[in-house]
Design an enzyme around this catalytic site. Structure first.
Site, PDB file in Angstrom:
ATOM      1  N   LEU A 485       0.812  -1.216   0.000  1.00  0.00           N
ATOM      2  CA  LEU A 485       0.000   0.000   0.000  1.00  0.00           C
ATOM      3  C   LEU A 485       0.843   1.262   0.000  1.00  0.00           C
ATOM      4  O   LEU A 485       0.409   2.306  -0.491  1.00  0.00           O
ATOM      5  CB  LEU A 485      -0.913   0.023   1.236  1.00  0.00           C
ATOM      6  CG  LEU A 485      -1.954  -1.088   1.335  1.00  0.00           C
ATOM      7  CD1 LEU A 485      -2.704  -0.986   2.666  1.00  0.00           C
ATOM      8  CD2 LEU A 485      -2.935  -1.020   0.174  1.00  0.00           C
ATOM      9  N   GLY A 486       2.018   1.180   0.556  1.00  0.00           N
ATOM     10  CA  GLY A 486       2.871   2.357   0.629  1.00  0.00           C
ATOM     11  C   GLY A 486       4.185   2.033   1.285  1.00  0.00           C
ATOM     12  O   GLY A 486       4.357   0.986   1.908  1.00  0.00           O
ATOM     13  N   GLY A 488       7.554   4.011   3.422  1.00  0.00           N
ATOM     14  CA  GLY A 488       8.090   5.216   4.046  1.00  0.00           C
ATOM     15  C   GLY A 488       9.400   4.934   4.734  1.00  0.00           C
ATOM     16  O   GLY A 488       9.964   3.834   4.620  1.00  0.00           O
ATOM     17  N   ALA A 489       9.896   5.951   5.463  1.00  0.00           N
ATOM     18  CA  ALA A 489      11.188   5.811   6.128  1.00  0.00           C
ATOM     19  C   ALA A 489      11.165   4.727   7.191  1.00  0.00           C
ATOM     20  O   ALA A 489      12.169   4.074   7.451  1.00  0.00           O
ATOM     21  CB  ALA A 489      11.601   7.143   6.747  1.00  0.00           C
ATOM     22  N   SER A 490      10.008   4.516   7.824  1.00  0.00           N
ATOM     23  CA  SER A 490       9.953   3.569   8.932  1.00  0.00           C
ATOM     24  C   SER A 490       9.655   2.146   8.482  1.00  0.00           C
ATOM     25  O   SER A 490       9.854   1.208   9.249  1.00  0.00           O
ATOM     26  CB  SER A 490       8.887   4.006   9.935  1.00  0.00           C
ATOM     27  OG  SER A 490       7.611   4.035   9.323  1.00  0.00           O
ATOM     28  N   GLY A 491       9.141   1.963   7.288  1.00  0.00           N
ATOM     29  CA  GLY A 491       8.827   0.615   6.845  1.00  0.00           C
ATOM     30  C   GLY A 491       7.851   0.606   5.689  1.00  0.00           C
ATOM     31  O   GLY A 491       7.514   1.647   5.123  1.00  0.00           O
ATOM     32  N   VAL A 493       4.039  -0.754   4.132  1.00  0.00           N
ATOM     33  CA  VAL A 493       2.683  -1.084   4.559  1.00  0.00           C
ATOM     34  C   VAL A 493       2.035  -1.996   3.520  1.00  0.00           C
ATOM     35  O   VAL A 493       2.120  -1.742   2.311  1.00  0.00           O
ATOM     36  CB  VAL A 493       1.826   0.191   4.736  1.00  0.00           C
ATOM     37  CG1 VAL A 493       0.433  -0.174   5.226  1.00  0.00           C
ATOM     38  CG2 VAL A 493       2.496   1.147   5.710  1.00  0.00           C
ATOM     39  N   LYS A 508       1.974  -2.736   8.853  1.00  0.00           N
ATOM     40  CA  LYS A 508       3.245  -2.039   8.648  1.00  0.00           C
ATOM     41  C   LYS A 508       4.376  -2.911   9.174  1.00  0.00           C
ATOM     42  O   LYS A 508       4.407  -3.264  10.360  1.00  0.00           O
ATOM     43  CB  LYS A 508       3.245  -0.680   9.346  1.00  0.00           C
ATOM     44  CG  LYS A 508       4.631  -0.028   9.383  1.00  0.00           C
ATOM     45  CD  LYS A 508       4.585   1.426   9.741  1.00  0.00           C
ATOM     46  CE  LYS A 508       4.293   2.279   8.545  1.00  0.00           C
ATOM     47  NZ  LYS A 508       4.540   3.714   8.782  1.00  0.00           N
ATOM     48  N   ASP A 602       6.420  14.406  12.291  1.00  0.00           N
ATOM     49  CA  ASP A 602       6.491  14.168  10.839  1.00  0.00           C
ATOM     50  C   ASP A 602       5.111  14.342  10.198  1.00  0.00           C
ATOM     51  O   ASP A 602       4.636  13.474   9.465  1.00  0.00           O
ATOM     52  CB  ASP A 602       7.041  12.763  10.559  1.00  0.00           C
ATOM     53  CG  ASP A 602       7.631  12.643   9.149  1.00  0.00           C
ATOM     54  OD1 ASP A 602       7.811  13.686   8.495  1.00  0.00           O
ATOM     55  OD2 ASP A 602       7.904  11.514   8.709  1.00  0.00           O
TER      56      ASP A 602
END
Length: 763
Positions: A485-486, A488-491, A493, A508, A602
């Protein structure tokens, strides 16, 4: 909508004509009953339509109502290019009407409608299509249109109530800023399903009705023929919709013929959050919850806040204790998070709330105990109904100092600060001792890692209401992490479907090292207890070895970035305002209303997700505390995302909740302009959104920001000013999120913002 000129007398107003407040101040209708022009308000003059033929000179329409006041040296001008403008001495112009088509003349009609004509005598603009708070005979409120109350009897600016003709056939009243939902409505015509083209109409006999284009679907008033009588309907300052009549005799008075309610406490939002409406001797007033006080003194719509410190759920400090204060015969919006079982008396309900650290108040209604979190909304006191009791949890050590002399209050505060300082030092020393003992114990037993047993997992679930998943369960739910689904910097999804209950979730998978397991456990407790309609709900977690996963509710419309920056899904102006309010409410909850204050760090469109109704919800609000310090660093060594980070990150200054306010300001500008904060494809003057917006604002060229889109210019100006205040370089100059929300609602006045000193402002 262009319509043929009605066959009635009017006086022609040619292009180039002008008015001033001191001389030749208005254009009269041919009968002299109505006038268009200047009328006196506090500290100046406003432009509008008023009844000139009666002594009261009742105002029925106001131009630029959210900023109506002009000085005596201003000129109202119908320009040669067909615009109606206010021209100041220094040459500044304020546009009242810009029909975007040729205009040959104007007229103040005898029915109270001010119109602009083209050369063929076709109406190209009329005040009847743009009502403020009043409807006149012959005027109608069509589908999707609204009228708004005024702030006060002397201030025509947009107030806190609205009346809307909905596409479902219902005529409904809501508080301003509230969604078009049943629980927010306080009046309805109950004409749902009777057509999708219904309009609200008033005729010259006072007949007030709903019409679907071919027949009347509901008569609100029967009407009564009277000679020399005028009628109007208005949503008054108190939120009640009324029909008035008046004889044209000079001795006549306005008489109420009909109203949407006789109960002045019915309008929702009359009293703000955590306050309730009461009527005493026929007079309406608001009161705060026990041991609460007004956020803004003298402004009841601003709501109330605690006068005492409220400890967190995990506070075991013996000095923090609570008691219950009761309010009899009060009702509120029912948003309970839990029903307390086995409670048959008010005392049982009190104890249930005191024992539940998530409970801020409880509604004891007909023997049922409903636990609530703050804020409480739409409160009112009922007469003679003792079956409704509100139980409010308050501190036994209140910091309430009203009635205490200033010097005494200051001494109390100093003593408390000293107490807190001593307690803080003691706690730090105790924590250091415990850590030292723990370190010796761990290394003496050669323990290299910390794990949670099954029993500990069960306890953790009980504490926070989260579900512990196995890694195998989440592999199966996501079909081996098939649908991304997406990222980002943290992981990353992934979309998943839980096998037992078939609920769609977002999983996530965190890809960087987290803080220690103890910290993870602690933060799970904090995040698991947060609940707000504008936060993405955390449903569960998984930790097996190096595998860390979080399970969230699924948001079907992706992120705000997906919606905002795609021309095909770009929200309309009204929806953009609603989204801005959604985000502001979510951040306010994190900053002030949840158990533990959370700084998101953020805020950006990618971290704001949209549900099936395009309601905006903030995500990743717990990762700021869960992740290791290098998790959200960029190459500049700051936390957050380039373009949204506050200047204090760069200056190595302490970071507070005002860092989120800065990020919100940037996001608000992106929402207003439907473009990214940095776009190097644009010219140098426009590439940095914040600087471009300020220069357009200073040059009074806000139309450049929204292109050809039709938006409410006063709302646009308000939104821009709010955003510029939020992105000030100095944190102390930025408003709190509570004040941001009040400004977005139109409750707080907004002064002119300065140019942030880091900008290359051209003006």
């Amino acid at each position: 909508m262009a319509t043929s000129a009605q066959q009635q007398r009017y006086s022609n107003i040619s292009v180039g004509s002008s008015l001033t407040p001191s001389t030749n101040s208005s254009w009269l209708s041919s009968s002299g009953l109505y006038a268009f022009g200047f009328y006196s308000v506090t500290n100046g003059y406003a432009v509008g339509i008023f009844l000139a033929g009666i002594p009261e000179k009742t105002v029925v329409w106001t131009a630029n109502r959210d900023d109506p006041v002009s000085p005596i040296n201003v000129v109202l001008l119908l320009t040669n290019d067909g615009r109606l403008i206010l021209q100041h001495e220094n040459g500044d112009e304020i546009v009242i009407v810009n029909p975007n088509t040729s205009v040959a003349s104007a007229s103040m009609l005898d029915n109270g409608n001010f119109v602009l004509y083209n050369s063929s005598q076709i109406i190209t603009w009329q005040s009847f299509d743009n009502p403020t708070d009043t409807l006149l005979p012959g005027q109608h409120l069509s589908v999707g249109k609204e009228i708004f109350s005024s702030v006060s009897e002397t201030n025509p600016a947009t107030g806190i109530f609205r009346l809307k003709m909905q596409s479902d056939g219902n005529l409904v009243q809501y508080p301003v800023g509230a969604e078009d939902m049943k629980n927010n409505a306080y009046y309805s015509s109950h004409t749902y399903g009777m057509g999708n083209n219904i309009s609200l109409n008033l005729d010259n006999n006072g007949h007030f009705y709903l019409f679907n284009g071919s027949s009347i679907v509901s008569n609100l008033t029967p009407g009564q023929y009277r000679t020399s009588t005028i009628y109007l309907v208005r949503i008054d300052v108190d939120g009640i919709f009324r029909l008035y009549s008046r004889s044209l005799d000079r001795q006549g008075n306005w008489t109420k013929e009909w109203s949407s309610t006789e109960d002045k406490c019915v309008p929702k939002g009359l009293c703000g959050l955590n306050s309730f409406c009461i009527i005493m001797d026929g007079v309406t007033r608001c009161e705060c919850l026990p041991e609460f006080s007004l956020v803004i003194p003298g402004n009841w719509s601003s709501g109330c806040e605690r006068n005492f410190f409220m400890g967190g759920c995990k506070d075991n400090d013996q000095n923090v204790s609570y008691k219950i204060r009761s309010l009899d015969n009060t009702v509120w919006e029912d948003t309970y998070y839990a029903l307390s079982k086995n409670t048959t008396t008010k005392e049982d309900c009190e104890n249930a709330c005191l024992e539940d650290c998530n409970c801020d108040a409880a509604l004891f209604i007909d023997g049922i105990c409903r636990k609530q979190k703050l804020p409480l909304r739409y409160g009112r006191r009922l007469q003679g109904d003792d079956s409704n009791v509100t139980l409010v949890k308050v501190s036994t050590r209140s910091s309430f100092t009203q009635g205490v002399p200033n010097n005494s209050a200051n001494e109390i505060k100093k003593e408390r600060h000293l107490d807190m300082y001593i307690i803080g030092i003691s706690l730090v020393a105790l924590a250091a001792l415990i850590l030292a003992i723990s370190w010796v114990y761990v290394h003496r037993n050669h323990v290299g890692t910390y794990t949670i047993s099954n029993n500990r997992n069960v306890e953790m679930i009980d504490d926070v209401g989260l579900r512990a998943f196995t890694y195998a369960e989440l592999v199966q739910a996501t079909n081996e992490f098939e649908e991304e689904l997406g990222r980002g910097a943290s992981g990353t999804v992934y979309k998943g479907i839980l096998s037992n209950d078939k609920i769609i979730v977002a999983v996530k998978r965190l890809e960087k090292e987290l803080a220690g397991m103890r910290e993870f456990q602690t933060e799970m407790k904090v995040i698991g207890k947060t609940y707000h309609r504008n936060l993405v709900r955390l449903l569960g977690y998984c930790h097996e070895g190096s595998k860390w996963l979080l399970v969230y509710e699924y948001m079907s419309n992706g992120s705000l970035a997906d919606v905002l920056f795609n021309p095909e899904t770009r929200p309309c102006w009204e929806e953009r305002i609603r989204i801005s309010l959604d985000i502001a409410r979510g951040i306010l909850y994190l900053h002030e209303e949840c158990e533990t204050r959370i700084i998101h760090c953020d805020i950006k469109p990618q971290n704001i997700l949209m549900d099936e109704r395009r309601c905006a919800k903030i995500s990743d609000f717990g990762l700021a505390k869960l992740l290791m310090l290098d998790q959200t660093y960029t190459d500049t060594g700051i936390r957050g995302t380039r373009g949204y980070t506050a200047p204090e990150w760069h200056r190595n200054l302490p970071v507070t909740v005002k860092a989120d306010v800065y990020s919100f300001g940037v996001v608000l500008l992106e929402i207003i302009c439907c473009r990214r904060s940095v776009d190097r494809r644009l010219s140098e003057n426009e590439a940095i959104l914040q600087e471009w917006v300020y220069n357009c604002y200073a040059a009074r060229e806000l139309n450049k920001l929204v292109g050809y889109e039709e938006v409410d210019t006063r709302t646009l100006d308000r939104m821009i000013k709010i955003a510029i205040w939020c992105i000030q370089d100095e944190p102390s100059m930025r408003p709190s999120m509570r004040n941001v929300l009040l400004m977005l609602d139109g409750t707080l006045d907004i002064p002119v913002p300065p140019c942030p000193y880091s900008f290359q402002c051209t003006i």
